[in-house]
Design a protein around this motif. Structure first.
Motif, PDB file in Angstrom:
ATOM      1  N   GLY A  54       0.825  -1.204   0.000  1.00 29.56           N
ATOM      2  CA  GLY A  54       0.000   0.000   0.000  1.00 29.56           C
ATOM      3  C   GLY A  54       0.856   1.250   0.000  1.00 29.56           C
ATOM      4  O   GLY A  54       0.593   2.202  -0.740  1.00 29.56           O
ATOM      5  N   ALA A  55       1.928   1.239   0.812  1.00 32.31           N
ATOM      6  CA  ALA A  55       2.810   2.403   0.890  1.00 32.31           C
ATOM      7  C   ALA A  55       3.503   2.637  -0.454  1.00 32.31           C
ATOM      8  O   ALA A  55       3.609   3.782  -0.921  1.00 32.31           O
ATOM      9  CB  ALA A  55       3.838   2.182   1.996  1.00 32.31           C
ATOM     10  N   LEU A  56       3.950   1.560  -1.088  1.00 37.02           N
ATOM     11  CA  LEU A  56       4.604   1.686  -2.391  1.00 37.02           C
ATOM     12  C   LEU A  56       3.633   2.210  -3.445  1.00 37.02           C
ATOM     13  O   LEU A  56       3.975   3.077  -4.257  1.00 37.02           O
ATOM     14  CB  LEU A  56       5.175   0.325  -2.823  1.00 37.02           C
ATOM     15  N   ALA A  57       2.425   1.682  -3.427  1.00 36.95           N
ATOM     16  CA  ALA A  57       1.419   2.110  -4.400  1.00 36.95           C
ATOM     17  C   ALA A  57       1.097   3.580  -4.198  1.00 36.95           C
ATOM     18  O   ALA A  57       0.981   4.347  -5.173  1.00 36.95           O
ATOM     19  CB  ALA A  57       0.158   1.255  -4.252  1.00 36.95           C
ATOM     20  N   ALA A  58       0.986   4.005  -2.949  1.00 38.98           N
ATOM     21  CA  ALA A  58       0.675   5.410  -2.663  1.00 38.98           C
ATOM     22  C   ALA A  58       1.820   6.301  -3.155  1.00 38.98           C
ATOM     23  O   ALA A  58       1.586   7.374  -3.735  1.00 38.98           O
ATOM     24  CB  ALA A  58       0.441   5.592  -1.166  1.00 38.98           C
ATOM     25  N   GLY A  59       3.047   5.859  -2.941  1.00 34.35           N
ATOM     26  CA  GLY A  59       4.203   6.619  -3.396  1.00 34.35           C
ATOM     27  C   GLY A  59       4.215   6.753  -4.914  1.00 34.35           C
ATOM     28  O   GLY A  59       4.458   7.836  -5.461  1.00 34.35           O
ATOM     29  N   ALA A  60       3.923   5.656  -5.609  1.00 35.85           N
ATOM     30  CA  ALA A  60       3.909   5.668  -7.076  1.00 35.85           C
ATOM     31  C   ALA A  60       2.825   6.621  -7.583  1.00 35.85           C
ATOM     32  O   ALA A  60       3.041   7.399  -8.529  1.00 35.85           O
ATOM     33  CB  ALA A  60       3.656   4.252  -7.595  1.00 35.85           C
ATOM     34  N   LEU A  61       1.673   6.586  -6.946  1.00 37.02           N
ATOM     35  CA  LEU A  61       0.591   7.482  -7.352  1.00 37.02           C
ATOM     36  C   LEU A  61       0.989   8.943  -7.133  1.00 37.02           C
ATOM     37  O   LEU A  61       0.654   9.809  -7.940  1.00 37.02           O
ATOM     38  CB  LEU A  61      -0.692   7.167  -6.548  1.00 37.02           C
ATOM     39  N   GLY A  62       1.700   9.185  -6.055  1.00 36.05           N
ATOM     40  CA  GLY A  62       2.157  10.536  -5.767  1.00 36.05           C
ATOM     41  C   GLY A  62       3.094  11.050  -6.853  1.00 36.05           C
ATOM     42  O   GLY A  62       2.978  12.195  -7.313  1.00 36.05           O
ATOM     43  N   VAL A  63       4.013  10.200  -7.311  1.00 32.21           N
ATOM     44  CA  VAL A  63       4.950  10.585  -8.373  1.00 32.21           C
ATOM     45  C   VAL A  63       4.188  10.879  -9.666  1.00 32.21           C
ATOM     46  O   VAL A  63       4.433  11.891 -10.353  1.00 32.21           O
ATOM     47  CB  VAL A  63       5.983   9.455  -8.593  1.00 32.21           C
ATOM     48  N   ILE A  64       3.221   9.999  -9.985  1.00 31.35           N
ATOM     49  CA  ILE A  64       2.426  10.201 -11.218  1.00 31.35           C
ATOM     50  C   ILE A  64       1.659  11.528 -11.139  1.00 31.35           C
ATOM     51  O   ILE A  64       1.614  12.301 -12.097  1.00 31.35           O
ATOM     52  CB  ILE A  64       1.454   9.004 -11.405  1.00 31.35           C
ATOM     53  N   TYR A  65       1.077  11.797  -9.981  1.00 30.74           N
ATOM     54  CA  TYR A  65       0.304  13.033  -9.813  1.00 30.74           C
ATOM     55  C   TYR A  65       1.209  14.258  -9.975  1.00 30.74           C
ATOM     56  O   TYR A  65       0.858  15.224 -10.656  1.00 30.74           O
ATOM     57  CB  TYR A  65      -0.352  13.036  -8.427  1.00 30.74           C
ATOM     58  N   TYR A  66       2.395  14.190  -9.385  1.00 27.12           N
ATOM     59  CA  TYR A  66       3.325  15.320  -9.472  1.00 27.12           C
ATOM     60  C   TYR A  66       3.714  15.581 -10.924  1.00 27.12           C
ATOM     61  O   TYR A  66       3.694  16.720 -11.395  1.00 27.12           O
ATOM     62  CB  TYR A  66       4.586  15.030  -8.636  1.00 27.12           C
ATOM     63  N   CYS A  67       4.017  14.524 -11.639  1.00 22.07           N
ATOM     64  CA  CYS A  67       4.437  14.664 -13.026  1.00 22.07           C
ATOM     65  C   CYS A  67       3.304  15.231 -13.884  1.00 22.07           C
ATOM     66  O   CYS A  67       3.538  15.994 -14.822  1.00 22.07           O
ATOM     67  CB  CYS A  67       4.876  13.313 -13.598  1.00 22.07           C
ATOM     68  N   ALA A  68       2.084  14.824 -13.567  1.00 24.11           N
ATOM     69  CA  ALA A  68       0.940  15.258 -14.373  1.00 24.11           C
ATOM     70  C   ALA A  68       0.612  16.728 -14.130  1.00 24.11           C
ATOM     71  O   ALA A  68       0.045  17.389 -14.987  1.00 24.11           O
ATOM     72  CB  ALA A  68      -0.266  14.379 -14.067  1.00 24.11           C
ATOM     73  N   THR A  69       0.971  17.250 -12.997  1.00 21.89           N
ATOM     74  CA  THR A  69       0.555  18.614 -12.653  1.00 21.89           C
ATOM     75  C   THR A  69       1.703  19.611 -12.687  1.00 21.89           C
ATOM     76  O   THR A  69       1.514  20.775 -12.390  1.00 21.89           O
ATOM     77  CB  THR A  69      -0.085  18.641 -11.251  1.00 21.89           C
ATOM     78  N   HIS A  70       2.902  19.170 -12.990  1.00 23.80           N
ATOM     79  CA  HIS A  70       4.046  20.086 -13.065  1.00 23.80           C
ATOM     80  C   HIS A  70       4.722  19.953 -14.418  1.00 23.80           C
ATOM     81  O   HIS A  70       4.721  18.869 -15.003  1.00 23.80           O
ATOM     82  CB  HIS A  70       5.074  19.784 -11.958  1.00 23.80           C
ATOM     83  N   ASP A  71       5.285  21.062 -14.870  1.00 19.36           N
ATOM     84  CA  ASP A  71       6.020  21.001 -16.130  1.00 19.36           C
ATOM     85  C   ASP A  71       7.277  20.175 -15.950  1.00 19.36           C
ATOM     86  O   ASP A  71       8.028  20.380 -14.984  1.00 19.36           O
ATOM     87  CB  ASP A  71       6.418  22.413 -16.574  1.00 19.36           C
ATOM     88  N   SER A  72       7.486  19.297 -16.855  1.00 21.96           N
ATOM     89  CA  SER A  72       8.702  18.498 -16.767  1.00 21.96           C
ATOM     90  C   SER A  72       9.878  19.316 -17.278  1.00 21.96           C
ATOM     91  O   SER A  72       9.781  19.999 -18.307  1.00 21.96           O
ATOM     92  CB  SER A  72       8.540  17.225 -17.607  1.00 21.96           C
ATOM     93  N   PRO A  73      11.009  19.298 -16.610  1.00 21.06           N
ATOM     94  CA  PRO A  73      12.191  20.023 -17.098  1.00 21.06           C
ATOM     95  C   PRO A  73      12.709  19.440 -18.397  1.00 21.06           C
ATOM     96  O   PRO A  73      13.496  20.074 -19.097  1.00 21.06           O
ATOM     97  CB  PRO A  73      13.193  19.854 -15.952  1.00 21.06           C
ATOM     98  N   PHE A  74      12.286  18.255 -18.726  1.00 25.78           N
ATOM     99  CA  PHE A  74      12.755  17.602 -19.948  1.00 25.78           C
ATOM    100  C   PHE A  74      11.747  17.724 -21.081  1.00 25.78           C
ATOM    101  O   PHE A  74      11.903  17.128 -22.133  1.00 25.78           O
ATOM    102  CB  PHE A  74      13.047  16.121 -19.679  1.00 25.78           C
ATOM    103  N   ALA A  75      10.667  18.481 -20.852  1.00 22.79           N
ATOM    104  CA  ALA A  75       9.659  18.593 -21.896  1.00 22.79           C
ATOM    105  C   ALA A  75      10.263  19.266 -23.127  1.00 22.79           C
ATOM    106  O   ALA A  75      11.095  20.175 -23.005  1.00 22.79           O
ATOM    107  CB  ALA A  75       8.471  19.405 -21.391  1.00 22.79           C
ATOM    108  N   GLU A  76       9.813  18.818 -24.288  1.00 18.51           N
ATOM    109  CA  GLU A  76      10.340  19.328 -25.558  1.00 18.51           C
ATOM    110  C   GLU A  76      10.194  20.847 -25.653  1.00 18.51           C
ATOM    111  O   GLU A  76      11.086  21.550 -26.092  1.00 18.51           O
ATOM    112  CB  GLU A  76       9.608  18.629 -26.705  1.00 18.51           C
ATOM    113  N   GLU A  77       9.089  21.381 -25.145  1.00 21.59           N
ATOM    114  CA  GLU A  77       8.836  22.818 -25.241  1.00 21.59           C
ATOM    115  C   GLU A  77       9.893  23.623 -24.496  1.00 21.59           C
ATOM    116  O   GLU A  77      10.337  24.662 -24.957  1.00 21.59           O
ATOM    117  CB  GLU A  77       7.465  23.139 -24.665  1.00 21.59           C
ATOM    118  N   ARG A  78      10.296  23.108 -23.353  1.00 24.84           N
ATOM    119  CA  ARG A  78      11.281  23.826 -22.554  1.00 24.84           C
ATOM    120  C   ARG A  78      12.621  23.905 -23.286  1.00 24.84           C
ATOM    121  O   ARG A  78      13.276  24.941 -23.315  1.00 24.84           O
ATOM    122  CB  ARG A  78      11.485  23.139 -21.192  1.00 24.84           C
ATOM    123  N   TRP A  79      13.006  22.798 -23.930  1.00 27.64           N
ATOM    124  CA  TRP A  79      14.267  22.771 -24.652  1.00 27.64           C
ATOM    125  C   TRP A  79      14.239  23.722 -25.845  1.00 27.64           C
ATOM    126  O   TRP A  79      15.180  24.451 -26.108  1.00 27.64           O
ATOM    127  CB  TRP A  79      14.587  21.351 -25.116  1.00 27.64           C
TER     128      TRP A  79
END
Lengths: 92, 193
Positions: A54-79
């Motif tokens: 459960g803890a691992l699943a919650a952590g994974a969901l947290g990472v997915i949520y963060y990525c979905a709501t923040h601009d990735s520094p590696f996004a093509e647009e940024r480059w």
């Protein structure tokens, strides 16, 4: 009326009786009682595994949520933005 | 029966001196908590017949005026638990009142099936004797009945309870009764070996 407190005779009788019956029964495994009670994961292995999963699943969901709501520094647009920015603007 | 508090002794299996204990009314804040925190984790790992017994639920569900709960406490741990029904049950022959033992269990660390060196003996016999004492106090003349889990049948057979065989109304568990003579002999401590 019989006494509520067992007599010494009763203790002798019951001890002998239990000893007789015990010899008919085989011994069980040797469980380390104190260690077992101290460590809940030893007694509730499945519960522990579910907690970890459960803890691992919650952590994974947290990472997915963060990525979905923040601009990735590696996004093509940024480059592209960096590449296409006028050099003088960067140099001042 | 409320207000029960009897000094008893338990025999350590390692041969050391008997240890003072108390047979008293069940106190849920002590005994149910003890069952949940110490008995249950051990029983869940075992193959014991009573591993699925939920004493917390039993205490919530069995609350007729005829229900009596008892516990034996020693070394700040609950060593045994028993639930009796002092009404609503009759002997198979003659339909006379008896005390019915709904549930009786000793702590897992006192069981030979689970531990190579169990902690105490006499927990079960002391509780059973108290059930017989209650039978006499109620005027039932030591009559007592119970359904035995499969793993305990040998024990009740050796105590010379009368075996009435499997009872289909109780999941096929064997039904046993202490006769007046048998119950009296066990409660006093004579002639049942």
């Amino acid at each position: 009326m019989i006494s509520r407190t067992p007599s010494p005779q009763w203790y002798r009788f019951a001890t002998e009786l239990e000893h007789t019956i015990d010899t008919d029964l085989s011994s069980g495994p040797d469980i380390d009682l104190e260690a077992t009670l101290r460590n809940p994961f030893a007694t509730n292995g499945y519960r522990g595994a579910w907690f970890l999963a459960g803890a691992l699943a919650a952590g994974a969901l947290g990472v997915i949520y963060y990525c979905a709501t923040h601009d990735s520094p590696f996004a093509e647009e940024r480059w592209r933005e960096v590449r296409e920015k006028p050099r003088h603007a960067v140099q001042g | 029966m409320s207000g029960t508090k009897i000094d008893v002794f338990l025999s350590p299996r390692d041969g050391s001196d008997p240890v003072r204990a108390i047979l008293r009314d069940l106190q849920p804040e002590i005994d149910i908590a003890n069952w949940r925190n110490t008995w249950k984790p051990l029983l869940e790992k075992s193959e014991e017949d009573d591993r699925a017994w939920d004493w917390g639920a039993k205490f919530m569900n069995y609350h007729y005026t005829s229900d009596e709960y008892y516990a034996i406490e020693c070394e700040e741990r609950t060593q045994g638990l028993m639930l009796l029904d002092t009404d609503f049950h009759r002997t198979r022959e003659g339909q006379k009142n008896l005390v019915y033992v709904h549930f009786l269990a000793t702590a897992p660390w006192n069981r030979k099936q689970l531990m190579k060196t169990p902690r105490f003996s006499l927990v079960g016999p002391l509780l059973l004797r108290h059930a017989l004492v209650r039978s006499e106090e109620l005027g039932y003349r030591f009559r007592l009945g119970l359904h035995s889990l499969p793993g305990s049948e040998t024990w009740y057979e050796r105590l010379r309870l009368k075996d009435y065989g499997p009872d289909e109304t109780c999941g096929g568990l064997k039904y046993f009764e202490f006769t007046e003579e048998g119950g009296r002999a066990f409660a006093i401590g004579e002639g049942q070996k």
